[in-house]
Design a protein around this motif. Structure first.
Motif, PDB file in Angstrom:
ATOM      1  N   VAL A   1       0.876  -1.103   0.178  1.00 20.82           N
ATOM      2  CA  VAL A   1      -0.191  -0.247   0.422  1.00 20.82           C
ATOM      3  C   VAL A   1       1.450   1.537  -0.621  1.00 20.82           C
ATOM      4  O   VAL A   1       0.673   1.996  -0.310  1.00 20.82           O
ATOM      5  CB  VAL A   1      -1.090  -0.537   1.145  1.00 20.82           C
ATOM      6  CG1 VAL A   1      -1.593   1.592   1.411  1.00 20.82           C
ATOM      7  CG2 VAL A   1      -1.689  -1.252   0.919  1.00 20.82           C
ATOM      8  N   ASP A   2       1.505   1.518   1.134  1.00 22.37           N
ATOM      9  CA  ASP A   2       2.480   2.432   0.838  1.00 22.37           C
ATOM     10  C   ASP A   2       3.451   2.822  -0.353  1.00 22.37           C
ATOM     11  O   ASP A   2       3.328   3.278  -0.738  1.00 22.37           O
ATOM     12  CB  ASP A   2       3.599   2.030   2.054  1.00 22.37           C
ATOM     13  CG  ASP A   2       3.287   2.599   3.435  1.00 22.37           C
ATOM     14  OD1 ASP A   2       1.824   2.741   3.739  1.00 22.37           O
ATOM     15  OD2 ASP A   2       3.907   1.902   4.193  1.00 22.37           O
ATOM     16  N   ALA A   3       3.228   1.110  -1.100  1.00 17.61           N
ATOM     17  CA  ALA A   3       4.199   1.870  -2.586  1.00 17.61           C
ATOM     18  C   ALA A   3       3.856   2.662  -3.280  1.00 17.61           C
ATOM     19  O   ALA A   3       4.244   3.001  -4.270  1.00 17.61           O
ATOM     20  CB  ALA A   3       4.990   0.476  -2.805  1.00 17.61           C
ATOM     21  N   LEU A   4       1.956   1.554  -2.930  1.00 14.92           N
ATOM     22  CA  LEU A   4       1.700   2.669  -4.604  1.00 14.92           C
ATOM     23  C   LEU A   4       1.193   4.591  -3.965  1.00 14.92           C
ATOM     24  O   LEU A   4       1.081   5.167  -4.428  1.00 14.92           O
ATOM     25  CB  LEU A   4      -0.498   2.298  -3.729  1.00 14.92           C
ATOM     26  CG  LEU A   4      -0.675   0.918  -4.839  1.00 14.92           C
ATOM     27  CD1 LEU A   4      -2.060   0.408  -4.283  1.00 14.92           C
ATOM     28  CD2 LEU A   4      -0.431   1.292  -6.137  1.00 14.92           C
TER      29      LEU A   4
ATOM     30  N   GLU B   1       2.668 -10.479   4.092  1.00 13.36           N
ATOM     31  CA  GLU B   1       2.166 -10.756   5.943  1.00 13.36           C
ATOM     32  C   GLU B   1       1.552  -9.691   6.355  1.00 13.36           C
ATOM     33  O   GLU B   1       1.439  -8.520   5.367  1.00 13.36           O
ATOM     34  CB  GLU B   1       3.836 -10.765   6.278  1.00 13.36           C
ATOM     35  CG  GLU B   1       2.933 -10.794   8.037  1.00 13.36           C
ATOM     36  CD  GLU B   1       4.286 -10.137   8.862  1.00 13.36           C
ATOM     37  OE1 GLU B   1       4.494 -10.237   9.696  1.00 13.36           O
ATOM     38  OE2 GLU B   1       5.662  -9.641   8.342  1.00 13.36           O
ATOM     39  N   VAL B   2       0.701 -10.215   6.519  1.00 10.73           N
ATOM     40  CA  VAL B   2      -0.567  -8.972   7.025  1.00 10.73           C
ATOM     41  C   VAL B   2      -0.592  -9.149   8.456  1.00 10.73           C
ATOM     42  O   VAL B   2      -0.940 -10.567   8.796  1.00 10.73           O
ATOM     43  CB  VAL B   2      -2.155  -9.230   6.294  1.00 10.73           C
ATOM     44  CG1 VAL B   2      -2.534  -9.745   6.536  1.00 10.73           C
ATOM     45  CG2 VAL B   2      -3.134  -8.113   6.677  1.00 10.73           C
ATOM     46  N   THR B   3      -0.637  -7.743   9.355  1.00 14.93           N
ATOM     47  CA  THR B   3      -0.825  -7.612  10.619  1.00 14.93           C
ATOM     48  C   THR B   3      -2.278  -7.001  11.005  1.00 14.93           C
ATOM     49  O   THR B   3      -2.309  -6.053  10.701  1.00 14.93           O
ATOM     50  CB  THR B   3      -0.086  -7.635  11.745  1.00 14.93           C
ATOM     51  OG1 THR B   3       0.359  -6.113  11.302  1.00 14.93           O
ATOM     52  CG2 THR B   3       1.379  -8.514  11.268  1.00 14.93           C
ATOM     53  N   TYR B   4      -2.603  -7.189  12.355  1.00 15.42           N
ATOM     54  CA  TYR B   4      -3.440  -6.163  13.071  1.00 15.42           C
ATOM     55  C   TYR B   4      -3.298  -4.685  12.729  1.00 15.42           C
ATOM     56  O   TYR B   4      -4.048  -4.202  12.592  1.00 15.42           O
ATOM     57  CB  TYR B   4      -3.957  -6.584  14.173  1.00 15.42           C
ATOM     58  CG  TYR B   4      -5.239  -6.245  15.171  1.00 15.42           C
ATOM     59  CD1 TYR B   4      -6.720  -6.124  14.662  1.00 15.42           C
ATOM     60  CD2 TYR B   4      -4.741  -4.626  15.892  1.00 15.42           C
ATOM     61  CE1 TYR B   4      -7.242  -5.709  15.418  1.00 15.42           C
ATOM     62  CE2 TYR B   4      -5.946  -3.876  16.150  1.00 15.42           C
ATOM     63  CZ  TYR B   4      -7.255  -4.258  16.444  1.00 15.42           C
ATOM     64  OH  TYR B   4      -8.265  -3.560  16.574  1.00 15.42           O
TER      65      TYR B   4
ATOM     66  N   ILE C   1      -3.616  -3.031   9.202  1.00  8.36           N
ATOM     67  CA  ILE C   1      -4.320  -2.537   8.664  1.00  8.36           C
ATOM     68  C   ILE C   1      -4.643  -1.490   9.400  1.00  8.36           C
ATOM     69  O   ILE C   1      -5.235  -0.440   8.520  1.00  8.36           O
ATOM     70  CB  ILE C   1      -5.302  -3.921   9.398  1.00  8.36           C
ATOM     71  CG1 ILE C   1      -5.114  -5.291   8.406  1.00  8.36           C
ATOM     72  CG2 ILE C   1      -7.366  -3.721   9.504  1.00  8.36           C
ATOM     73  CD1 ILE C   1      -6.003  -6.438   8.610  1.00  8.36           C
ATOM     74  N   GLN C   2      -4.644  -1.463  10.687  1.00  5.97           N
ATOM     75  CA  GLN C   2      -5.368  -0.122  11.315  1.00  5.97           C
ATOM     76  C   GLN C   2      -4.446   1.028  10.659  1.00  5.97           C
ATOM     77  O   GLN C   2      -5.119   2.441  11.129  1.00  5.97           O
ATOM     78  CB  GLN C   2      -5.068  -0.070  12.750  1.00  5.97           C
ATOM     79  CG  GLN C   2      -5.661  -0.745  13.570  1.00  5.97           C
ATOM     80  CD  GLN C   2      -7.143  -1.651  13.944  1.00  5.97           C
ATOM     81  OE1 GLN C   2      -7.592  -0.089  13.821  1.00  5.97           O
ATOM     82  NE2 GLN C   2      -7.430  -2.612  12.705  1.00  5.97           N
ATOM     83  N   LYS C   3      -2.961   0.880  10.453  1.00  6.46           N
ATOM     84  CA  LYS C   3      -2.020   2.050   9.444  1.00  6.46           C
ATOM     85  C   LYS C   3      -2.579   2.222   8.699  1.00  6.46           C
ATOM     86  O   LYS C   3      -3.029   2.653   8.080  1.00  6.46           O
ATOM     87  CB  LYS C   3      -0.798   1.551  10.377  1.00  6.46           C
ATOM     88  CG  LYS C   3      -0.362   1.239  11.549  1.00  6.46           C
ATOM     89  CD  LYS C   3       1.303   0.966  11.599  1.00  6.46           C
ATOM     90  CE  LYS C   3       2.082   0.969  12.718  1.00  6.46           C
ATOM     91  NZ  LYS C   3       3.633   0.806  12.176  1.00  6.46           N
TER      92      LYS C   3
ATOM     93  N   GLY D   1      -8.642   6.823   6.004  1.00  3.41           N
ATOM     94  CA  GLY D   1      -9.664   6.547   5.366  1.00  3.41           C
ATOM     95  C   GLY D   1     -10.468   5.149   4.678  1.00  3.41           C
ATOM     96  O   GLY D   1     -11.303   4.982   4.473  1.00  3.41           O
ATOM     97  N   THR D   2      -8.839   4.336   4.565  1.00  2.00           N
ATOM     98  CA  THR D   2      -8.996   3.670   3.485  1.00  2.00           C
ATOM     99  C   THR D   2      -9.606   2.040   4.920  1.00  2.00           C
ATOM    100  O   THR D   2      -8.960   2.006   5.572  1.00  2.00           O
ATOM    101  CB  THR D   2      -7.709   3.025   3.321  1.00  2.00           C
ATOM    102  OG1 THR D   2      -6.916   4.199   2.196  1.00  2.00           O
ATOM    103  CG2 THR D   2      -7.586   1.822   1.928  1.00  2.00           C
TER     104      THR D   2
END
Length: 377
Positions: free
Chosen positions: A262-265, A325-328, A331-333, A338-339
């Motif tokens: 997401v950060d790269a996008l 990898e995905v962590t809780y 996701i919050q970050k 607003g995403t």
């Protein structure tokens, strides 16, 4: 005649068989929705076929930086517009995958420098008509296309990349095979590349913009590097959906987590214009302490040595599969701006690097429901 001489790519055949097994019932109101898929030639067709199966009016905007294989030969020797990713998306839009012409369009000839009939047709029609968009339109008609495919630009562009360990790579084919994760990509051209006007119009007309799935740095982001494309996304009324890769099988995003995707996008043009992110996980995501043994993106001397060690042991990066990898906490970050993040089990049970179309369809439906007034409202 030897059938071995006429081969179809598995990404354009077997992965689409699951489309016929989508059993979720979708509202007829979806027929009024318009979606544009932005990506390349491998992942984008999955979204295209899935959306079509749901009754969504679908089009595609496709990256034009491909320079490998058959396309690379045609670009270098015939000086044509790169046809490869356009061809794959056209095949995804074909009305009948079993139609003889559609099957022939996807044939790859190993005895003829690995060219595909579709690539040769697009290039020959570009020469005959003097227009690549006209060539695409003609092939679309021959395939009975159920949607339009637009190049993001008609300029001759080359994709360059910088890896997380500081190396510079030239060309899309080289970048996508990087041994270390990429950090930044940019387009090189004789002048500033111009967006194709029909691609801009498709973005403006859409209700939903779908980024991916597919190779992040070499298929999705190259579209965002064309001036005018990010601005059109920002001004469009559409909701933007990013379908995050579910596993890494190649070096360009090797070890990157979902939040790093997401950060790269965001760094490469999407900015805050990201409404939904679809992330795969087979398990429920809950708060947890950081994993000490989580795999990090290959960068720096220690991680780079690890990559070389894998190669020395006869296990090249391309032979390994690691889940994104995905962590809780991540996701919050992601959601701070607003995403909205939707975590779903979307893996193909037979192919661990591919999204399963029925599961992807259900995830898309969840997004559509969040943006469609209920009948009782």
């Amino acid at each position: 005649m030897s059938s071995e001489a006429f081969k179809q790519e598995p990404t354009l055949t077997s992965m689409f068989q699951a489309i016929d097994r989508i059993d979720t019932q979708f509202p007829h109101g979806y027929n009024d929705l318009k979606a544009v898929v932005i990506g390349g030639g491998t992942g984008a067709p999955v979204s295209i076929r899935t959306l079509l199966s749901m009754g969504i009016q679908t089009s595609a905007v496709v990256a034009m930086a491909d320079d490998g294989g058959s396309t690379g030969i045609l670009r270098a020797e015939a000086k044509v517009t790169p046809p490869g990713d356009i061809r794959k998306c056209l095949a995804a839009f074909a009305e009948n995958p079993d139609d003889p012409f559609t099957k022939a369009f996807k044939y790859r000839f190993e005895f003829a420098r690995n060219h595909t009939l579709g690539n040769l047709m697009l290039s020959a029609l570009e020469e005959a008509t003097g227009s690549f968009p006209e060539a695409v339109k003609i092939c679309g008609k021959l395939l009975g296309s159920k949607g339009r495919v637009y190049p993001s630009t008609l300029n001759n562009v080359v994709l360059n990349a910088r890896t997380l360990d500081g190396r510079t790579l030239h060309g899309q084919a080289t970048a996508c095979k990087s041994e270390t994760a990429l950090d930044t990509v940019w387009l090189e051209s004789a002048g500033q590349p111009m967006p194709y006007v029909e691609a801009i119009r498709a973005i403006y007309d859409a209700d939903f913009i779908v980024l991916g799935p597919g190779s992040l740095f070499t298929s999705i982001i190259p579209n965002l590097l064309v001036p005018g494309i990010p601005e059109a996304i920002e001004r469009s009324k559409a909701k933007t959906i990013f379908v995050c890769s579910l596993a890494d099988q190649q070096g360009e995003t090797w070890g990157l987590s979902a939040i790093e995707h997401v950060d790269a996008l965001r760094r490469h043009g999407i900015g805050r214009n990201l409404d939904y992110v679809l992330i795969h996980s087979a398990e429920k995501i809950a708060p947890r302490p950081p994993l000490q043994d989580s795999f990090e993106a290959i960068a720096g001397s220690g991680a780079l040595a690890s990559a070389h060690q894998e190669n020395r042991e006869g296990k090249p990066l391309s032979a390994n599969i690691r889940s994104v990898e995905v962590t809780y906490e991540d996701i919050q970050k992601i959601q701070q701006d607003g995403t909205v993040v939707l975590v779903r089990n979307m893996v193909d049970p037979q192919r661990p690097t591919w999204h399963y179309p029925p599961a992807l369809a259900r995830a898309f439906a969840d997004v559509f429901r969040l943006n469609t007034p209920s009948s009782g409202a």
